[in-house]
Design an enzyme around this catalytic site. Structure first.
Site, PDB file in Angstrom:
ATOM      1  N   CYS A 183       1.108  -1.551   0.185  1.00 27.24           N
ATOM      2  CA  CYS A 183      -0.246   0.285   0.446  1.00 27.24           C
ATOM      3  C   CYS A 183       0.979   1.136   0.216  1.00 27.24           C
ATOM      4  O   CYS A 183       1.821   1.790   0.817  1.00 27.24           O
ATOM      5  CB  CYS A 183      -1.227   0.201   1.187  1.00 27.24           C
ATOM      6  N   ILE A 186      -1.451  -5.651 -10.228  1.00 28.68           N
ATOM      7  CA  ILE A 186      -0.149  -4.860  -8.863  1.00 28.68           C
ATOM      8  C   ILE A 186      -1.001  -4.451  -8.325  1.00 28.68           C
ATOM      9  O   ILE A 186      -1.934  -4.458  -8.731  1.00 28.68           O
ATOM     10  CB  ILE A 186       0.487  -4.156  -9.946  1.00 28.68           C
TER      11      ILE A 186
HETATM   12  C1  LIG Z   1      -9.898   3.502  -3.894  1.00 28.57           C
HETATM   13  C2  LIG Z   1      -8.364   1.980  -4.667  1.00 28.57           C
HETATM   14  C3  LIG Z   1      -8.021   1.514  -2.419  1.00 28.57           C
HETATM   15  C4  LIG Z   1      -7.634   0.585  -2.834  1.00 28.57           C
HETATM   16  N1  LIG Z   1      -7.485  -0.158  -1.658  1.00 28.57           N
HETATM   17  C5  LIG Z   1      -7.221  -0.944  -0.899  1.00 28.57           C
HETATM   18  C6  LIG Z   1      -6.776  -1.513  -0.312  1.00 28.57           C
HETATM   19  O1  LIG Z   1      -6.943  -1.876   0.305  1.00 28.57           O
HETATM   20  N2  LIG Z   1      -5.939  -2.691  -0.445  1.00 28.57           N
HETATM   21  C7  LIG Z   1      -4.685  -3.414  -1.112  1.00 28.57           C
HETATM   22  O2  LIG Z   1      -4.272  -3.650  -1.226  1.00 28.57           O
HETATM   23  N3  LIG Z   1      -5.528  -2.936  -3.276  1.00 28.57           N
HETATM   24  C8  LIG Z   1      -5.813  -1.396  -3.285  1.00 28.57           C
HETATM   25  N4  LIG Z   1      -5.933  -1.115  -4.146  1.00 28.57           N
HETATM   26  C9  LIG Z   1      -5.644  -1.291  -5.392  1.00 28.57           C
HETATM   27  C10 LIG Z   1      -6.656  -2.438  -5.925  1.00 28.57           C
HETATM   28  O3  LIG Z   1      -6.551  -3.176  -5.174  1.00 28.57           O
HETATM   29  C11 LIG Z   1      -5.808  -2.648  -7.259  1.00 28.57           C
HETATM   30  O4  LIG Z   1      -4.600  -3.503  -6.993  1.00 28.57           O
HETATM   31  C12 LIG Z   1      -5.326  -1.337  -8.310  1.00 28.57           C
HETATM   32  O5  LIG Z   1      -6.303   0.240  -8.096  1.00 28.57           O
HETATM   33  C13 LIG Z   1      -4.833  -1.376  -9.790  1.00 28.57           C
HETATM   34  O6  LIG Z   1      -5.590  -2.290 -10.974  1.00 28.57           O
HETATM   35  P1  LIG Z   1      -6.754  -1.439 -10.955  1.00 28.57           P
HETATM   36  O7  LIG Z   1      -5.876  -0.560 -12.205  1.00 28.57           O
HETATM   37  O8  LIG Z   1      -8.209  -2.320 -11.971  1.00 28.57           O
HETATM   38  O9  LIG Z   1      -7.665  -1.135 -10.123  1.00 28.57           O
HETATM   39  C14 LIG Z   1      -7.057   0.132  -4.276  1.00 28.57           C
HETATM   40  C15 LIG Z   1      -7.408   1.372  -5.184  1.00 28.57           C
HETATM   41  C16 LIG Z   1      -8.195   1.838  -5.459  1.00 28.57           C
HETATM   42  C17 LIG Z   1      -8.499   2.620  -6.580  1.00 28.57           C
END
Ligand SMILES: Cc1cc2nc3c(=O)[nH]c(=O)nc-3n(C[C@H](O)[C@H](O)[C@H](O)COP(=O)(O)O)c2cc1C
Ligand SMILES: Cc1cc2nc3c(=O)[nH]c(=O)nc-3n(C[C@H](O)[C@H](O)[C@H](O)COP(=O)(O)OP(=O)(O)OC[C@H]3O[C@@H](n4cnc5c(N)ncnc54)[C@H](O)[C@@H]3O)c2cc1C
Ligand SMILES: Cc1cc2nc3c(=O)[nH]c(=O)nc-3n(C[C@H](O)[C@H](O)[C@H](O)COP(=O)(O)OP(=O)(O)OC[C@H]3O[C@@H](n4cnc5c(N)ncnc54)[C@H](O)[C@@H]3O)c2cc1C
Ligand SMILES: Cc1cc2nc3c(=O)[nH]c(=O)nc-3n(C[C@H](O)[C@H](O)[C@H](O)COP(=O)(O)O)c2cc1C
Ligand code: FES
Ligand code: FES
Lengths: 281, 318, 318, 281
Positions: C146, C207
């Site tokens: 994170c 990722i």
């Molecule tokens: C608003 C938001 C909150 C997120 N919170 C977490 C989290 O609490 N734990 C985690 O491992 N990843 C978190 N992520 C990352 C997502 O799970 C994911 O890995 C990342 O957004 C890439 O995928 P995407 O492009 O499809 O969103 C978060 C992403 C977003 C956009």
């Protein structure tokens, strides 16, 4: 030139399934454009799609100061382009690249594969058919495609053409290069060594546009028959003006040395014999 | 606005940009590999209005680069794998440098090597060559960050020791100002930045492209012949900006910021983050006037906020 | 197409997804932090059709997270700095887990810590808690990536040793399958991947977000209250895909791919690159039906190409 | 609801410089929508701009099944929205969030800052003005803005209002909270303890929408005068449905414990007293 030009027409032609559009643009471009050149068009103001799209100039009307483009919907760039409405303005760089050599006499063979016909339209328009005899070979998927992509335009022009389709729904069933091969072989048989002087009178040349595999076959046939041929290449482009080196093809120079040339700058029109095809490297 | 009004306007805000030994008339540059050798965009955008142009990466020997496809478009981004196609040092010196010398703009030459010796050779030769042509090379940009070649390049830029070593060696071989160009594909960009500062770099430019790829689902093969490519364009701007911000706090030499700049607002963001100058790359492909639009927007921004010089913006967001 | 036709259709292609101890009915998941606790999107997209949902990262103690603004839009991307706002372990166990247990889908719980002890506590407690509620937790996703918290989090994910240590400790404290979630903000993703494999991870997900920032040129301050945030969405897809491709060649455990997936074509790319399953994150915000659109497109793709099972796609681009 | 809805109207209202648009959408949304709620709108099909945009419901016509939105051009999202043409379809999630409490009797004070007037329009429409007395305070940059953003609509409604402008070009020169303060102070003076029973007959409540600073001032004034007030908050949103935790505000619960609430889910309408403002944390 780098201009905002007005869209005079942007609409769908032929059968909907073939997804072919005609785009007519107004502006000074028309005064400079030559057959074989292309324009580099910004299809949307947003960053997605990001890049401009290269499209060949298919028609040049110097009096009306318009150019005509034909394009087929492929992905999000052409999709975005198709949403642009008449009287909107779009950003154009062009005319860009090299042009076809205009035969002044004799006979010219034009060979087109699929939408490779589009750049040949402007060449057809420019050739003085009172002095040059034109013979066109065109291959496509099926009848519907050929009809949608401009068959009736060819008919109107009244030129001599032969067609091939993959499914045999119009013309020869098979490849356009079959037609070319047949024609060249027949011609070779008929050419009486005694009449060789006639040959000099009607120099034969060729110009081709289509998929790489087809172009390679055309160039090989032309080599066999000692006919100079120009080919129009396509390659993915970013800048369109020679700055990024994204769009190269390989050529063989004297001495057999390989070099890259930029399709957008030293091309898109190349002498067939200089091009080194992907499987030859 | 007429041209003369425009130039009066620019005169009101001082644009002179002093970068630790490299002085430019304004802080808007074009990025290596996106502006050819300065001629290609000449019909569209006058180089005389640019702070500097950076030419394509030069290697000791000529390179054909990678096979095509070399390009793949991605959402708000561009993947490229040109693979450092370039004429090689000798041809560059003989046939390109004289033309570059004739341009009415500062010329920065980007150099790339596969070994320490390569970098030494490039630096030494270009130092001489520049002198031959009226000191036409204003700085060397040392690319230790190219993602599109098999060995060398990026490897130098991902390890602080190697990075320092390369720069120190270049330092020995040239009197020209050195710009160290960093790759973003590292865990901690500030480490590398500090290393090149120790190595003797005058300036740091960042970022080069992010390593990425694209797959063609119809052929089930990577789109790029080289498999991987470098991601540039608006998509990477947030990453680039963050790195400029971090490096600004880590070193004492000036920064040239780049990565996704396409509007004057983007450029202002980079300057506020700590860039003393900005480079325009991929945006040229979309809008050949992007560098001038950036320049004019920057001037207006300064004027409207009462800054007398564009350098006043540098680092204000800290 | 009617619903029944749709379901017949899906039956023709086997979607069952076996991930080294975690078996899911299909390979389409939702990503942590983007799907709340499974209820928020229920009116729009039936969780019963998803392979699994991954809940927001849980920490031992409740967290208020970062101040607002927490969000900034970028070209084809989204920066977020939520800062792990969550109810904390106890409240989660008492008030959220029972509701999650009632959902007709597999539940993966994402855990985040600031110390090794945190991870041990989270793993042990959730192992017990899951048993209490009919083994409703199907796997733990260990977030060592994170970017939005000051200490811990990403630091564990940028060093191979620490990464291995965290996973090994979690391994000791739970019998649940472990998914190690990697950060892309590293020089060499394969190193970290190998480390978590050695540590005992069953699965790797990648990722997480790329560290980025945005600056407000009118206030001259960072847009996000936290300064930096994590970049997600289509902008990062090329980077994510490249990393999945690299990690697939480096380890022998299955991968869950994510990062910018918004269409079925994107998902197919990830599977061809080597992902056994895919997670949808930011795309949900744009299109709440994105996971189902991905699923249906995947089925059609398999059918049209004569694949009997979606798992046949995995790694084909190598 | 997650729907594609038809655009019935999307045009520019008022003076061009004020860049205010009215958007009328057709569909079942109208049957469910309540004053204070918002919709989450996809402004383009491309990835740039990526996110949906939240916009308040300003008008609800259950008979025609339409809702009306007013929006001001800010950046590329609203810019893209303004390009959408009549009869196009756009993707909408909504109605979302909480709604204003509808006063059933007594007097309600409405306080709007700038485009914060828009959500109050739907509240105004919904209040039964035969039973509830309405008094509106509205502040804006200048006369041109107020005229462009719906002043004549207020006049048509025939409600009691007071205006403030920053440059004094219309109404009071200064802040809208000056007006509210003046009104409340006058009212306090006039309220004769002897007549306190009247107060019970006409319970006073308030609803406000506008910039955070203004809302904070309004809440403070209402606290002083013991008037329950509801405020409509704005925050940057991604999901709009409570899933991403991007849009939170801070509230104080019993015992003084701070908690976050999601503006999109537990809001956008909050009881004024629970909100903890940024500078109070
Ligand atoms: C608003 C938001 C909150 C997120 N919170 C977490 C989290 O609490 N734990 C985690 O491992 N990843 C978190 N992520 C990352 C997502 O799970 C994911 O890995 C990342 O957004 C890439 O995928 P995407 O492009 O499809 O969103 C978060 C992403 C977003 C956009
Ligand atoms: C010199 C030149 C002239 C052309 N003339 C015409 C024409 O007259 N009519 C016509 O319909 N098409 C023509 N094309 C092809 C046309 O440029 C592509 O079909 C178009 O760019 C596809 O964009 P897209 O976003 O719709 O498709 P996508 O497949 O989504 O495009 C993705 C990316 O790949 C590139 N790309 C995809 N296909 C091609 C291709 N065949 N050639 C080059 N780049 C490609 C796009 O530019 C874009 O960067 C020409 C191409 C070149 C290089
Ligand atoms: C519940 C709610 C109701 C709203 N109702 C209205 C309305 O009825 N009429 C109206 O004109 N505007 C309204 N807004 C504000 C409107 O959403 C923003 O003006 C709009 O999102 C700006 O987008 P943009 O791309 O044009 O601007 P940009 O500034 O380019 O937007 C960049 C990013 O910031 C976000 N953003 C910018 N300003 C705001 C803002 N004030 N609030 C929330 N996010 C913002 C955008 O959503 C986007 O993600 C409302 C906002 C919320 C949260
Ligand atoms: C087609 C292309 C070629 C490039 N070639 C080089 C190069 O030779 N040397 C170098 O240091 N950077 C090269 N770059 C990287 C750019 O100089 C720049 O760092 C990067 O593209 C980020 O900026 P942008 O997003 O504005 O393009 C190249 C980039 C592109 C797109
Ligand atoms: S497209 Fe850039 S060199 Fe041809
Ligand atoms: S916008 Fe996602 S929780 Fe409110």
């Amino acid at each position: 030139m780098y201009l905002k030009v007005r869209v005079i027409e942007n609409r769908f032609v032929g059968h909907p399934s073939q997804k072919i559009y005609r785009l007519v643009l107004s502006g000074q471009l028309a005064l400079k454009a030559k057959p074989g050149q292309f324009i580099h068009l910004r299809v949307a103001e947003s960053h997605d799609p990001l890049l401009r799209r290269p499209l060949s100039i298919a028609g040049i009307d110097r009096e009306q100061e318009t150019i005509t483009i034909y394009y087929r919907l492929m992905g999000k760039g052409t999709e975005a382009l198709s949403q642009i409405r008449e009287n909107d303005y779009i950003s154009v760089i062009g005319p860009l690249g090299t042009s076809f050599t205009l035969a002044q006499k004799g006979e010219i063979l034009l060979i087109a594969g699929g939408i490779g016909i589009f750049p040949l339209f402007s060449l057809l328009e420019a050739i003085d058919r009172t002095k040059v005899q034109v013979k066109l070979f065109w291959g496509g998927e099926h009848k519907l495609f050929l009809e949608s992509a401009g068959l009736n335009y060819l008919q109107k022009l009244g030129i001599d053409y032969e067609l091939a389709t993959m499914d045999g729904s119009l013309g020869h069933k098979g490849l356009v290069t079959d037609l070319l091969q047949g024609y060249l072989e027949k011609r070779a048989l008929n050419s009486n060594p005694a009449l060789q002087s006639n040959r000099g009178l009607a120099p034969l040349s060729a110009a081709a546009c289509g998929p790489k595999g087809m172009l390679q076959a055309v160039v090989n046939l032309c080599k066999q028959h000692e006919i100079p041929v120009e080919v129009s290449l396509e390659e993915r482009m970013a800048c369109g003006v020679g700055a990024c080196l994204g769009c190269v093809c390989t050529v063989r120079e004297e001495g057999g040395i390989l070099r890259r040339k930029r399709v957008c700058k030293e091309g898109p029109i190349f002498a067939g014999e200089e091009v080194v095809w992907d499987d030859e490297i | 606005m007429t041209k003369s009004e425009q130039s009066t306007k620019q005169n009101k805000v001082c644009l002179e940009t002093k970068l630790n030994g490299l002085t430019l008339r304004n802080p808007v540059l074009t990025a290596s590999g996106t502006y050819g050798f300065g001629e290609e965009y000449a019909p569209y955008c006058s180089v005389a209005q640019l702070g500097a142009i950076t030419v394509k990466g030069i290697t000791p020997l000529p390179r054909l680069g990678n096979p095509v496809p070399r390009l793949a478009e991605t959402p708000a981004g561009l993947l490229n794998a040109v693979g450092l196609e370039n004429p090689g040092l000798e041809d560059f010196r003989k046939n390109y440098l004289p033309k570059l010398a004739a341009l009415d703009t500062a010329v920065i030459v980007n150099i790339s090597g596969f070994s320490l010796e390569d970098y030494a050779l490039l630096a030494g030769t270009l130092d001489e060559a520049s002198a031959e042509y009226g000191n036409c090379i204003k700085a060397l940009e040392v690319n230790i960050s190219c993602p599109n070649i098999q060995d060398g390049g990026m490897a130098f830029g991902t390890d602080p020791q190697s990075a320092e070593q390369v720069i120190a060696l270049v330092r020995k071989n040239t009197k020209l100002p050195i710009i160290a160009k960093l790759t973003p594909n590292v865990t901690d960009i500030t480490e590398i930045a500090k290393a090149v500062e120790s190595g003797g770099a005058n300036i740091i430019s960042l970022i080069n492209t992010l390593l990425g790829m694209s797959i063609d689902i119809s052929t089930q093969r990577p789109v790029l012949a080289n498999k991987f490519g470098g991601l540039s364009g608006p998509a990477i701007k947030p990453v680039a900006l963050r790195m400029v911000y971090q490096v600004f706090e880590a070193v004492n030499i000036p920064l040239i910021g780049m990565g996704g700049i396409s509007t004057w607002q983007d450029a202002v963001e980079f300057m506020l983050a700590g860039a003393s100058a900005v480079s325009i790359g991929t945006a040229n492909f979309v809008n050949p006037l992007a560098p001038l639009d950036v320049l004019h927007g920057l001037v207006d921004y300064c004027e409207q906020r009462g800054y007398k010089a564009s350098r006043e913006l540098v680092g204000l967001a800290h």
